[in-house]
Design a protein around this motif. Structure first.
Motif, PDB file in Angstrom:
ATOM      1  N   UNK A   1      16.690   5.464   8.478  1.00 24.25           N
ATOM      2  CA  UNK A   1      15.860   5.001   8.303  1.00 24.25           C
ATOM      3  C   UNK A   1      14.991   5.158   7.426  1.00 24.25           C
ATOM      4  N   UNK A   2      14.968   5.692   6.448  1.00 23.00           N
ATOM      5  CA  UNK A   2      14.551   5.992   5.307  1.00 23.00           C
ATOM      6  C   UNK A   2      15.101   4.330   4.462  1.00 23.00           C
ATOM      7  N   UNK A   3      15.941   3.957   4.009  1.00 21.19           N
ATOM      8  CA  UNK A   3      16.462   2.702   3.863  1.00 21.19           C
ATOM      9  C   UNK A   3      16.081   1.784   4.241  1.00 21.19           C
TER      10      UNK A   3
ATOM     11  N   UNK B   1      29.957  13.790  -4.231  1.00 25.52           N
ATOM     12  CA  UNK B   1      29.054  15.068  -4.291  1.00 25.52           C
ATOM     13  C   UNK B   1      29.348  15.046  -2.310  1.00 25.52           C
ATOM     14  N   UNK B   2      29.180  15.675  -1.568  1.00 27.49           N
ATOM     15  CA  UNK B   2      28.847  15.769  -0.206  1.00 27.49           C
ATOM     16  C   UNK B   2      27.647  14.706   0.096  1.00 27.49           C
ATOM     17  N   UNK B   3      27.760  14.296   1.452  1.00 26.94           N
ATOM     18  CA  UNK B   3      26.347  12.609   1.375  1.00 26.94           C
ATOM     19  C   UNK B   3      26.930  12.499   2.742  1.00 26.94           C
ATOM     20  N   UNK B   4      26.001  13.230   3.768  1.00 26.90           N
ATOM     21  CA  UNK B   4      26.106  13.192   4.905  1.00 26.90           C
ATOM     22  C   UNK B   4      25.182  11.351   5.952  1.00 26.90           C
ATOM     23  N   UNK B   5      25.417  10.164   6.081  1.00 27.31           N
ATOM     24  CA  UNK B   5      24.637   9.248   5.512  1.00 27.31           C
ATOM     25  C   UNK B   5      24.189   9.270   7.416  1.00 27.31           C
ATOM     26  N   UNK B   6      23.180  10.214   8.003  1.00 31.29           N
ATOM     27  CA  UNK B   6      22.334  10.178   9.022  1.00 31.29           C
ATOM     28  C   UNK B   6      21.332   9.529   9.139  1.00 31.29           C
ATOM     29  N   UNK B   7      21.025   9.716  10.915  1.00 36.25           N
ATOM     30  CA  UNK B   7      20.076   8.459  10.932  1.00 36.25           C
ATOM     31  C   UNK B   7      18.439   8.615  10.621  1.00 36.25           C
ATOM     32  N   UNK B   8      18.424  10.025   9.809  1.00 32.75           N
ATOM     33  CA  UNK B   8      17.480  10.193   8.532  1.00 32.75           C
ATOM     34  C   UNK B   8      17.245   9.634   7.220  1.00 32.75           C
ATOM     35  N   UNK B   9      18.464   8.935   6.456  1.00 31.82           N
ATOM     36  CA  UNK B   9      18.644   8.016   5.928  1.00 31.82           C
ATOM     37  C   UNK B   9      18.973   6.489   5.802  1.00 31.82           C
TER      38      UNK B   9
ATOM     39  N   UNK C   1      13.078   1.835   5.376  1.00 32.34           N
ATOM     40  CA  UNK C   1      11.608   1.721   5.187  1.00 32.34           C
ATOM     41  C   UNK C   1      11.479   1.084   3.457  1.00 32.34           C
ATOM     42  N   UNK C   2      12.161   1.858   2.784  1.00 34.00           N
ATOM     43  CA  UNK C   2      12.359   1.726   1.424  1.00 34.00           C
ATOM     44  C   UNK C   2      14.523   0.761   0.299  1.00 34.00           C
ATOM     45  N   UNK C   3      13.556  -0.991   1.827  1.00 36.78           N
ATOM     46  CA  UNK C   3      15.338  -1.296   1.365  1.00 36.78           C
ATOM     47  C   UNK C   3      14.948  -2.191  -0.575  1.00 36.78           C
ATOM     48  N   UNK C   4      13.856  -2.179  -0.866  1.00 34.00           N
ATOM     49  CA  UNK C   4      13.742  -2.343  -2.044  1.00 34.00           C
ATOM     50  C   UNK C   4      13.729  -1.664  -2.916  1.00 34.00           C
ATOM     51  N   UNK C   5      14.195  -0.208  -3.058  1.00 32.91           N
ATOM     52  CA  UNK C   5      14.631   1.120  -4.077  1.00 32.91           C
ATOM     53  C   UNK C   5      15.820   1.322  -3.816  1.00 32.91           C
ATOM     54  N   UNK C   6      16.312   1.213  -3.083  1.00 36.08           N
ATOM     55  CA  UNK C   6      17.794   1.115  -2.169  1.00 36.08           C
ATOM     56  C   UNK C   6      18.338   0.680  -3.335  1.00 36.08           C
ATOM     57  N   UNK C   7      18.238  -0.585  -2.741  1.00 39.31           N
ATOM     58  CA  UNK C   7      18.815  -2.272  -3.547  1.00 39.31           C
ATOM     59  C   UNK C   7      19.132  -1.235  -4.909  1.00 39.31           C
ATOM     60  N   UNK C   8      17.984  -1.855  -5.944  1.00 36.57           N
ATOM     61  CA  UNK C   8      17.707  -1.153  -7.148  1.00 36.57           C
ATOM     62  C   UNK C   8      18.564  -0.151  -7.546  1.00 36.57           C
ATOM     63  N   UNK C   9      18.333   1.059  -6.848  1.00 29.48           N
ATOM     64  CA  UNK C   9      18.991   1.807  -7.191  1.00 29.48           C
ATOM     65  C   UNK C   9      20.416   1.948  -6.890  1.00 29.48           C
ATOM     66  N   UNK C  10      21.364   0.629  -5.784  1.00 30.77           N
ATOM     67  CA  UNK C  10      22.564   0.710  -4.749  1.00 30.77           C
ATOM     68  C   UNK C  10      22.953  -0.493  -6.746  1.00 30.77           C
ATOM     69  N   UNK C  11      22.216  -1.421  -7.457  1.00 30.45           N
ATOM     70  CA  UNK C  11      22.998  -2.202  -8.123  1.00 30.45           C
ATOM     71  C   UNK C  11      22.576  -1.658  -9.641  1.00 30.45           C
TER      72      UNK C  11
ATOM     73  N   UNK D   1      15.598  -4.903   5.751  1.00 30.19           N
ATOM     74  CA  UNK D   1      15.792  -3.481   5.697  1.00 30.19           C
ATOM     75  C   UNK D   1      16.688  -3.344   7.061  1.00 30.19           C
ATOM     76  N   UNK D   2      16.768  -3.763   7.821  1.00 26.95           N
ATOM     77  CA  UNK D   2      17.643  -3.681   8.950  1.00 26.95           C
ATOM     78  C   UNK D   2      19.271  -4.127   8.288  1.00 26.95           C
ATOM     79  N   UNK D   3      19.102  -5.284   7.755  1.00 25.51           N
ATOM     80  CA  UNK D   3      20.212  -5.551   7.515  1.00 25.51           C
ATOM     81  C   UNK D   3      20.570  -4.701   6.385  1.00 25.51           C
TER      82      UNK D   3
END
Length: 68
Positions: free
Chosen positions: A42-44, A32-40, A46-56, A9-11
């Motif tokens: 941390x969520x990424x 769209x306006x998107x700010x990649x903050x610390x909260x995002x 924890x939920x990297x498999x979901x984020x990877x799926x959305x990205x792909x 997840x960190x990588x």
């Protein structure tokens, strides 16, 4: 096992951070306006498999020109 999950997840989050920074530097148009903050980040982590799926899915749709 859990440390491996967080390490991946960190990588993944680090690579996404580099990608976003690069796209901002080359003035890539973002629809769209998107700010990649610390909260995002941390969520990424924890939920990297979901984020990877959305990205792909988004990458494949844009690469083959199937924008909905």
């Amino acid at each position: 096992m859990i440390l491996t999950y967080f390490f991946i997840g960190i990588i993944f989050t680090f690579l996404m951070d580099l990608l976003i920074e690069y796209l901002e530097r080359v003035n890539f148009p973002i629809t769209y306006d998107f700010e990649w903050g610390m909260f995002h980040r941390i969520l990424c982590i924890f939920f990297w498999p979901f984020a990877l799926t959305i990205f792909l899915i988004s990458f494949i749709k844009n690469y083959f020109g199937k924008n909905d």
